[in-house]
Design an enzyme around this catalytic site. Sequence first.
Site, PDB file in Angstrom:
ATOM      1  N   GLU A  69      34.123  41.164  31.457  1.00 44.80           N
ATOM      2  CA  GLU A  69      33.649  41.526  32.797  1.00 44.80           C
ATOM      3  C   GLU A  69      32.877  42.828  32.712  1.00 44.80           C
ATOM      4  O   GLU A  69      33.332  43.790  32.098  1.00 44.80           O
ATOM      5  CB  GLU A  69      34.800  41.721  33.792  1.00 44.80           C
ATOM      6  CG  GLU A  69      35.338  40.486  34.450  1.00 44.80           C
ATOM      7  CD  GLU A  69      36.259  40.825  35.633  1.00 44.80           C
ATOM      8  OE1 GLU A  69      36.024  41.878  36.286  1.00 44.80           O
ATOM      9  OE2 GLU A  69      37.205  40.076  35.879  1.00 44.80           O
ATOM     10  N   ASN A 119      44.307  37.635  35.751  1.00 42.97           N
ATOM     11  CA  ASN A 119      43.198  38.576  35.770  1.00 42.97           C
ATOM     12  C   ASN A 119      43.682  39.956  36.196  1.00 42.97           C
ATOM     13  O   ASN A 119      44.130  40.143  37.335  1.00 42.97           O
ATOM     14  CB  ASN A 119      42.113  38.104  36.743  1.00 42.97           C
ATOM     15  CG  ASN A 119      41.019  39.157  36.935  1.00 42.97           C
ATOM     16  OD1 ASN A 119      40.150  39.330  36.092  1.00 42.97           O
ATOM     17  ND2 ASN A 119      41.072  39.894  38.039  1.00 42.97           N
ATOM     18  N   GLU A 120      43.678  40.899  35.252  1.00 45.51           N
ATOM     19  CA  GLU A 120      43.866  42.336  35.496  1.00 45.51           C
ATOM     20  C   GLU A 120      45.261  42.726  35.988  1.00 45.51           C
ATOM     21  O   GLU A 120      45.445  43.830  36.495  1.00 45.51           O
ATOM     22  CB  GLU A 120      42.802  42.857  36.468  1.00 45.51           C
ATOM     23  CG  GLU A 120      41.388  42.747  35.904  1.00 45.51           C
ATOM     24  CD  GLU A 120      40.312  43.339  36.812  1.00 45.51           C
ATOM     25  OE1 GLU A 120      40.634  43.711  37.965  1.00 45.51           O
ATOM     26  OE2 GLU A 120      39.152  43.440  36.366  1.00 45.51           O
TER      27      GLU A 120
END
Length: 874
Positions: free
Chosen positions: A501, A403-404
């Site tokens: 998101e 994630n990210e």
Amino acid sequence: MEAGILNDPYYRKNGRSLNIGAGEETGNTIETFEVPSDVLQMDKILLFCEGLDTIATVTINDKWLENLTICLLDISLIIKPALKEMNTITVDFTSPVSYGLERAGSTEYNIPPDCPPYYFHGECHRNMVRKMQCAFSWDWGPAFVTMGIWDPPCRRAVKVADFKSLSPYRYNDVWRLHVDVFTRNSDNIGGKGILELTLEDTDVSLVRKAKLNGGSQKLTAEFDIPKKTGIIAWWPRGYGPQTLYNLSVALKTELGILLSEKTVRFGFRTVKLVQEPISARERDGLSFYFRINDHPIFLKGSNWVPADSFPERVTKARIRNYLQSAVDANMNCLRVWGGGIYETDYFYDLADEYGILIWQDFMFACALYPANEEFLSSVREEVTYQIIRLKNHPSVFVYSGNNENEVAITGGWWPGVFRNQKLMSDYVKLYINTIQDIVKEDDPTRPFLISSPSNGVRTVMDGGISNTDPGGVLYGDIHDYQYTQPFFDDMTYKVPRMASEYGLQSFPSLESLDEVYDKRDLFYESDLNDYRQHHAGGNLQMQHLITMYMLPPESSVPHQRFEDIIYCTQIVQAIAMRTETEHYRRWQSEVNLYGEGKTMGAMYWMFADIWQAPSWSSIEYGGKWKMLHYYAYHFFSPVLISPYVSRDKLQVYVVVDELPKFQRTYLLDGKTFSQKNSKFGTFSSSWKHILLDLLKDNLEGSNEALLLLSGTVYLRVYSWDNMEPKHTEEIAFELYKPAEQVYEESVANLVWKADCGAPEHCFIVLYIGDLNNGLSTWYPLTTFKKSKGLRVPNMKVDQIMESEDRDTFEIHLITDAIAPFVWLEAYSIKGRFSDNGFLMFQAEKTIVFYAWESTDVDTLKDIISVKSLMDIYN
């Protein structure tokens, strides 16, 4: 905690005083147990550890067994050599925080981040420890870096301990089943064996010979399912049934003596990630969407974070309640976010049953990680274990490496990180050369994304880290947060391929905060409110957003003002997520001049809270629905009427999840088109919605193709000071694609038609079907800051009646004036309403309350309250 030795760690600032897992603490757990003499004669005795957290040394009778440094997989240890009749097992724990500090000090170069921002009130060096990353704190969660045993170990005496995984896939239009059987054989087992596989409730079975070896072994079988078997595919919710099958696997000796057997539940389905040119112009980028069983799926859902900082407190009942709440809000997808944990088997079993697609991150988030051999070796073990565990589940449809973390490198989130060659090399080693290679080897049936957000195959072509912005709108998925812009304006939001998101904060209810706040904390500017807000400037942001949309609450009583602000933050969050989600759903069928569009997923941040605090969630800690979750039921509806105002024009869309199967020739703009569409899931029995029955009326027969999806939208204009409509229009529509504009009119002209003076005085209500009972939605023509004509209504609960269904109650409301954002509370009784946060524009309305615990009418009469927007003003 249950014994009362520790105070509730969530209460006020107890986490700071308890200091769980921080510093130099060590601890140990000692247990004595007896092993019967006949068990000691067994070939192999194993210790299975599912909840050792995290840095631990295991000994039995002072004989060392293992040093553990990872909490994200189950451990099995061979313990027979250390056993006698009376035994002592000792597990010595080391603080994960001190371990992380030690590991960070031993690296050749800095691997950021070292510590979280000060306002997280967190702990440092989480990226050095393989445990729940958000345990060290996050912008929505506390720091409880736990250590200890949260699921007691079990001892098992076996001849063969086995675990099976399987992957169904299509080959030459036939279902083929690939089965892996993992065994831990006793050392004296060898020679020939028999592997028997039976697909229960069918005539399909397979018997094959197997060569058995001592120690661990992997046996593989692959066979086709005859077409005559009539396999029914597993579908995500809304597109078909969630059909599950059981495969029984037995391992025997050549003489037929049973060594081990197990039954695994699974479903037949295929998944493909489609990344194709959007147009003939290369600059327009690539599509990004998933086809399940060769049908395109618009992902509707949210992001799942751990339900508690202490996993042992999460019961099956809570997981079932949460996933049922996802179903009740018309979701078909949850993303298990990469800063938490791989969820329990029960979680994935329920997702299979409910038809909820699971986007599965591997547990790496918002950080860079080591790439030395010791760390990579532990990652190989973790990833291999989780893939074998999860690949049986048809709900799990895609893996993501992290994630990210890609955007952290390309965005230079920490000093010295921006496209740092050494850190980029480590990134490739970890996510491509390690995790991606394992996924391709162990589960080639599912797509793998290197990161989220990312540019998909474009990032792959760039070597694993995008040469441009990994959050671009022409490739892959985006994470997008707008904290200062007009959240109620469609123009605020991007037009991506997929939004995995996006979100806005709100406060949980006073009911939730009462559990962990003292009375002296219950005002908006309290020190505790500041302490529990981990998003920089978050409380000020929420106040600013309120003033953009409505007048702020006027009460001079601090407690009442706090309650009113909470209510306003939930209104803002609900309106923002409605605006943004409907924006994405409208763009699923269109591409603009810049190549933007074909949006095929909307997963807002986030699903449920890990504790009681301001956050982006739609469900409060424990299960209570915020206003956003009630709105999600509407904006994720399988059929959606979506109005919005852009450049002073009202536009109305009708959106469906997918068009029915049909082939037709039609005339559009003077040109003849031929179109063939695939099967339409909205007509599946998986969705329960009143509008579906209305649309089915257009079908000529149950077995006939739909010639055209058409109907009528009714538009009514009201003024805020009158319950009688001032203007009505009938809008005939025909859908040629899943999202179609059916109406456009200037706001000024609509106001003129309705003779309501100015947009500030007006709102619209839209229906499909029956004007009284059909699907409806409402839309104000201005913000409530500008609205005129509203007054405080005389609104009350007129009657409560118990329905025929157990713990279900009908609540009859009456009002003498239009009431926006009507909010019902059933303080202290767990449950949800059929709708909440709604506009009451008629004199009476009936809402259903679904109690999650036993109650009665008299109790509800005492505790149910109701209010609307105008009640917060003096």
